[in-house]
Design a protein around this motif. Sequence first.
Motif, short mmCIF file in Angstrom:
data_model
loop_
_atom_site.label_atom_id
_atom_site.label_comp_id
_atom_site.label_asym_id
_atom_site.label_seq_id
_atom_site.Cartn_x
_atom_site.Cartn_y
_atom_site.Cartn_z
N GLY A 55 6.47 4.45 1.47
CA GLY A 55 7.78 3.87 1.79
C GLY A 55 8.26 4.26 3.17
N THR A 56 8.01 5.50 3.57
CA THR A 56 8.46 5.95 4.89
C THR A 56 7.81 5.08 5.98
OG1 THR A 56 8.41 8.19 3.97
CG2 THR A 56 8.73 8.00 6.34
N ASP A 172 16.57 0.07 2.47
CA ASP A 172 15.76 1.13 1.88
C ASP A 172 15.91 0.98 0.35
OD1 ASP A 172 14.70 3.39 0.76
OD2 ASP A 172 15.40 4.75 2.32
N GLU A 175 13.79 3.06 -4.09
CA GLU A 175 14.00 3.54 -5.46
C GLU A 175 14.34 2.39 -6.41
OE1 GLU A 175 17.05 6.55 -5.04
OE2 GLU A 175 15.69 7.86 -3.94
N SER A 196 8.86 1.95 -2.65
CA SER A 196 7.96 3.11 -2.62
C SER A 196 7.28 3.25 -3.98
CB SER A 196 8.77 4.38 -2.34
OG SER A 196 8.00 5.53 -2.67
N LYS A 201 8.44 7.70 -8.56
CA LYS A 201 9.13 6.41 -8.62
C LYS A 201 8.85 5.68 -9.94
CE LYS A 201 11.15 6.66 -4.60
NZ LYS A 201 10.90 8.07 -4.32
C1 LIG Z 1 15.69 6.90 -0.56
C2 LIG Z 1 14.25 7.07 -0.18
N1 LIG Z 1 13.85 6.64 1.04
C3 LIG Z 1 12.56 6.73 1.41
C4 LIG Z 1 11.60 7.27 0.58
C5 LIG Z 1 10.20 7.39 1.10
O1 LIG Z 1 9.23 6.82 0.32
P1 LIG Z 1 7.74 7.45 0.33
O2 LIG Z 1 7.81 8.75 -0.40
O3 LIG Z 1 6.92 6.44 -0.38
O4 LIG Z 1 7.34 7.61 1.75
C6 LIG Z 1 11.98 7.71 -0.71
C7 LIG Z 1 11.04 8.25 -1.70
O5 LIG Z 1 10.26 9.10 -1.63
C8 LIG Z 1 13.34 7.62 -1.08
O6 LIG Z 1 13.75 8.06 -2.28
#
Ligand SMILES: Cc1ncc(COP(=O)(O)O)c(C=O)c1O
Length: 381
Positions: A55-56, A172, A175, A196, A201
């Motif tokens: 997700g990032t 974003d 979730e 993500s 999740k």
């Molecule tokens: C609000 C939020 N933003 C971004 C992320 C980033 O996702 P990822 O862990 O898949 O990089 C997450 C979850 O981990 C999240 O809860």
Amino acid sequence: MIPLSVPNINGNEWQYVKDCLDTGWVSSAGAYVNKFEEAIQNYTGAKYAIACMNGTAGLQVSLNLARVSSNDIVIAPNLTFVATLNSISYSGAEIVLIDVCEDSWQIEVDLLQKWLENNTTTRLVDDKPVTFEKLTGKKIGAIMPVYVLGGFLDVYKLVEICSSYGIPLIEDSTEALGSFKKGKHAGTFGLTGVLSFNGNKIISTGGGGMILTNDKQIAVRAKHITTTAKTDPINYFHDEVGYNYRLVNVLAAIGVAQMENFESILKRKKEIDALYRKELDGIGDIIFQQNDPNSDPNCWLFTFRTKKMRALLNHLNNNKIQSRPFWTPMNNLPMYKNLRYINDNNISNKIFKDCISIPSSSNLIISDQHKVISEIKNFYK
Ligand SMILES: Cc1ncc(COP(=O)(O)O)c(C=O)c1O
């Protein structure tokens, strides 16, 4: 220990991963990536879904797709997981924080509107509105709201604001797989939305993400820059600085199997949420997160407010019930503490001090959920 939020792997995951291993299609090419993208596309109703590493990475790429540069400002909530802000930091843009609502814990859209009205000026550039902060002259490059715990923010109003000010909206929605408002899925309102599939999740591929968009050009470019921006299937020619942010086939295979079970996973999440709300209503000083009545959230992780958060957290963890506090607000983290912060009453910090998340895995068995409930009731006796 009753875990907080763990993956629910009880479908075709083994079989599809074995298929990848047996055929050798474990890496950056293979049929499961397309299948997973199609499954998410069909479920969310997004016109395009582009798988990526997590997700990032999806959020970072989204800012690139919105052409955010280091001269810009990006507005994001003070109450979020740190990855939201990290993804903006990578672009070099200045982050301006905004507070959240006391009841929903979601971005305070009225406050945002007031700030834009008082602090920015909008000009037409190539016939399109573009907004600049009066103080710094910087362009407002994007707004990145978060669907906190899969709940809905005031997204229709936000879309209206973004379109009148010409500000790209990057959701974003990491979730929020399974969260809808008036039939429209979270992450499908803006330029892009990001999901993500991290281990905690609602579904997981171990690690993974998905960029949603309804814009074909954005979708094509998203695929291009997440796969090293290579222009030719044979020759190694790349037309810009791309990223190696693909989701690999073996992880996409897990995602395909997870999506086959998604309806039952979502149903369990809603049952868990409903039982907690029924049993904990009126217990101690517990306050639930308020959901927008027109929305249908995914009930990802049950979280509530109580002035006795720290004591309850210790009590539950000591009784082998995994519980966690909320995210430390961004303005309390060393690398983000000097950011500008739009707020009236610093609600984010109040919410953080009170919030506790309790076990909500979709494979939580009923007897374990009753154990969680009775330990909470014991605590307040
Ligand atoms: C609000 C939020 N933003 C971004 C992320 C980033 O996702 P990822 O862990 O898949 O990089 C997450 C979850 O981990 C999240 O809860």
